[in-house]
Structure formats: C-alpha cells, structure tokens
Scaffold this motif. Structure first.
Motif, PDB file in Angstrom:
ATOM      1  N   UNK A   1       0.836  -1.194   0.000  1.00  0.00           N
ATOM      2  CA  UNK A   1       0.000   0.000   0.000  1.00  0.00           C
ATOM      3  C   UNK A   1       0.872   1.245   0.000  1.00  0.00           C
ATOM      4  N   UNK A   2       0.506   2.224  -0.817  1.00  0.00           N
ATOM      5  CA  UNK A   2       1.196   3.511  -0.840  1.00  0.00           C
ATOM      6  C   UNK A   2       0.423   4.467   0.057  1.00  0.00           C
ATOM      7  N   UNK A   3       1.127   5.202   0.902  1.00  0.00           N
ATOM      8  CA  UNK A   3       0.458   6.096   1.854  1.00  0.00           C
ATOM      9  C   UNK A   3       1.106   7.479   1.851  1.00  0.00           C
ATOM     10  N   UNK A   4       0.282   8.465   2.190  1.00  0.00           N
ATOM     11  CA  UNK A   4       0.762   9.835   2.301  1.00  0.00           C
ATOM     12  C   UNK A   4      -0.137  10.564   3.294  1.00  0.00           C
ATOM     13  N   UNK A   5       0.358  11.645   3.876  1.00  0.00           N
ATOM     14  CA  UNK A   5      -0.378  12.356   4.919  1.00  0.00           C
ATOM     15  C   UNK A   5      -0.276  13.864   4.708  1.00  0.00           C
TER      16      UNK A   5
ATOM     17  N   UNK B   1      -2.500  16.271  12.276  1.00  0.00           N
ATOM     18  CA  UNK B   1      -2.706  15.367  11.151  1.00  0.00           C
ATOM     19  C   UNK B   1      -4.151  15.487  10.688  1.00  0.00           C
ATOM     20  N   UNK B   2      -4.358  15.748   9.396  1.00  0.00           N
ATOM     21  CA  UNK B   2      -5.707  16.008   8.881  1.00  0.00           C
ATOM     22  C   UNK B   2      -6.190  14.994   7.860  1.00  0.00           C
ATOM     23  N   UNK B   3      -5.333  14.596   6.938  1.00  0.00           N
ATOM     24  CA  UNK B   3      -5.751  13.712   5.849  1.00  0.00           C
ATOM     25  C   UNK B   3      -4.785  12.547   5.686  1.00  0.00           C
ATOM     26  N   UNK B   4      -5.338  11.385   5.349  1.00  0.00           N
ATOM     27  CA  UNK B   4      -4.545  10.204   5.039  1.00  0.00           C
ATOM     28  C   UNK B   4      -4.944   9.743   3.644  1.00  0.00           C
ATOM     29  N   UNK B   5      -3.961   9.559   2.783  1.00  0.00           N
ATOM     30  CA  UNK B   5      -4.220   9.092   1.418  1.00  0.00           C
ATOM     31  C   UNK B   5      -3.599   7.711   1.238  1.00  0.00           C
ATOM     32  N   UNK B   6      -4.343   6.809   0.599  1.00  0.00           N
ATOM     33  CA  UNK B   6      -3.873   5.432   0.405  1.00  0.00           C
ATOM     34  C   UNK B   6      -4.180   4.957  -1.009  1.00  0.00           C
ATOM     35  N   UNK B   7      -3.236   4.229  -1.585  1.00  0.00           N
ATOM     36  CA  UNK B   7      -3.446   3.543  -2.852  1.00  0.00           C
ATOM     37  C   UNK B   7      -2.995   2.104  -2.663  1.00  0.00           C
ATOM     38  N   UNK B   8      -3.868   1.149  -2.973  1.00  0.00           N
ATOM     39  CA  UNK B   8      -3.550  -0.260  -2.778  1.00  0.00           C
ATOM     40  C   UNK B   8      -3.123  -0.903  -4.087  1.00  0.00           C
ATOM     41  N   UNK B   9      -2.249  -1.896  -3.981  1.00  0.00           N
ATOM     42  CA  UNK B   9      -1.665  -2.502  -5.179  1.00  0.00           C
ATOM     43  C   UNK B   9      -2.689  -3.231  -6.039  1.00  0.00           C
TER      44      UNK B   9
ATOM     45  N   UNK C   1       4.651  -0.857   3.137  1.00  0.00           N
ATOM     46  CA  UNK C   1       4.147   0.503   2.996  1.00  0.00           C
ATOM     47  C   UNK C   1       5.116   1.314   2.144  1.00  0.00           C
ATOM     48  N   UNK C   2       4.645   1.716   0.967  1.00  0.00           N
ATOM     49  CA  UNK C   2       5.440   2.563   0.087  1.00  0.00           C
ATOM     50  C   UNK C   2       5.183   4.009   0.503  1.00  0.00           C
TER      51      UNK C   2
ATOM     52  N   UNK D   1       3.197   3.954  -6.377  1.00  0.00           N
ATOM     53  CA  UNK D   1       3.496   2.573  -6.750  1.00  0.00           C
ATOM     54  C   UNK D   1       4.217   2.504  -8.094  1.00  0.00           C
ATOM     55  N   UNK D   2       3.920   3.460  -8.964  1.00  0.00           N
ATOM     56  CA  UNK D   2       4.645   3.534 -10.237  1.00  0.00           C
ATOM     57  C   UNK D   2       6.121   3.830  -9.970  1.00  0.00           C
ATOM     58  N   UNK D   3       6.389   4.778  -9.058  1.00  0.00           N
ATOM     59  CA  UNK D   3       7.763   5.085  -8.692  1.00  0.00           C
ATOM     60  C   UNK D   3       8.441   3.869  -8.066  1.00  0.00           C
ATOM     61  N   UNK D   4       7.714   3.176  -7.192  1.00  0.00           N
ATOM     62  CA  UNK D   4       8.268   1.986  -6.541  1.00  0.00           C
ATOM     63  C   UNK D   4       8.707   0.957  -7.573  1.00  0.00           C
TER      64      UNK D   4
END
Length: 214
Positions: free
Chosen positions: A1-5, A16-24, A63-64, A171-174
């Motif tokens: 999973x890719x995560x950002x905050x 902390x206000x927002x959590x962003x996630x992209x799953x493989x 976690x990416x 995930x593309x970068x990964x």
C-alpha cells in the motif's frame, strides 16, 4: 500500500488532517481518509477487526512512502501508531543515483521524482506539476497560503485533488526504482527506511534535505 499524509505543520505538534492510500490491487483508486473530522478513523475496526493502525503496523504489508519522517512522528505521538515495513521512495531515488557511482548530497522532492520517472507519460507529469502548484499556492506560507487550509470543511477541490494525487503514482515510482536496484541496494534502502520509521523516538529533529548514508 502507498500512503501519504497532510496536515498543519505536520509532526508531533502539528495536526494530522488527511490520510491518502493507494492499494496494489487497485492502483488507479485513491482513498482519502479525513482524520480531522473522523478523529478515531485510524483506530476504527472493520467487521473483521481490521483497522488502519493494524495495517500500518503489520510487518507483512509493505508501505510505500515518500519520506515518512514527519508522518511517523505525528502518527506515534497523536495516535500511538508505529508503522513498520516501510519502503522510502526518497531514499530509493538516492540509492538509484549512488548505484551508478554518482555523488548525491541532497534528496529530491516527490514532484522532481515524478518528473524524472520514465514510466509516466508527459501529460501525466504536466498534470502532476499543475496539481502540485495549485495545492501549494493554498497551503505554503512562502506562496501566500496557510496550512490551516487543511482544517477548513468542506475541503476545497484543489486540496482534495492535491492530497489524493500525492499517492497516485507512488506505486509507479516503486516499480521503477526496484527494477534498477540490486538486492544489496534494496536492502540498504529498507534499512534506511527502517531508521526513518523510528523518527518519532526521542526529541523531535526537523528533517534535513541532506541525503543520508544508508
């Protein structure tokens, strides 16, 4: 999973206000979790007993992340969460250059990494640049913005799109980075990422743009 905050001067003292996630399994779908409104969202459990805390701390889930230092500092001190098994894209970019024998003194921003990614089309890079600029104009003080924009509800469209887009191509970068890293450099990135994952420990230190040894 890719995560950002995202948040207000995000670290142990910032909000902390927002959590962003992209799953493989669905790389084109970005989830944005509003932690500012749903204060317990990271601890809420599904009917099967799974929570975001469980996912972030699960050492079987990779976690990416792009430079997790301030994020993990906020997660631990505000929610008691200690993420594990992190792959830091920022360190991977440094490793890629060093593996070619180049001297690397400074780390790159996410936007610069996206601009240099050979797996993205030019229109994707241009869109990412526009989204990055429009978002920063709203929250970067040096550009006339204010971090408090992340606490205003409803969220502005530009902020929501900016937040979601930050994890959109992680995930593309990964995939791009691991293709060019041998096993030794991959392990070195994982080791350096593990050190950054413990940024919450002890007195807070503001992250530097210097490229570390790892």
């Amino acid at each position: 999973m890719a995560v950002d905050f995202e948040g207000v001067e995000l670290h142990r003292e910032g909000k902390l206000c927002l959590v962003q996630m992209t799953l493989s399994d669905r790389p084109n779908l970005v989830y944005v979790l509003d932690v500012f409104v749903l204060h317990n969202a990271l601890l809420m459990q599904t009917p099967r007993g799974t929570s975001m805390k469980d996912m972030l701390e699960n050492d079987q889930v990779l976690k990416v992340w792009f430079d997790p230092r301030n994020d993990v500092d906020a997660l631990f001190h505000q929610f008691g969460i200690q993420p594990s098994n992190i792959f830091d894209l920022q360190l991977a970019e440094v490793a890629g250059r060093r593996s070619k024998g180049l001297t690397v003194k400074y780390v790159q921003s996410l936007q610069k990494c996206l601009s240099a990614c050979d797996r993205l089309e030019q229109h994707q890079k241009s869109f990412a640049e526009r989204i990055n600029l429009s978002g920063k104009e709203l929250f970067e003080p040096s550009m006339g913005g204010a971090y408090s924009i992340f606490t205003i509800r409803p969220l502005r469209d530009q902020i929501l799109i900016y937040a979601a887009h930050d994890s959109r191509y992680m995930q593309v970068l990964y995939e791009s980075y691991i293709q060019n890293l041998d096993s030794e450099w991959f392990q070195r990135v994982m080791l350096g990422s593990s050190e950054r994952a413990n940024w919450w420990y002890g007195a807070y230190v503001r992250p530097s743009s210097d490229a570390p040894d790892f």
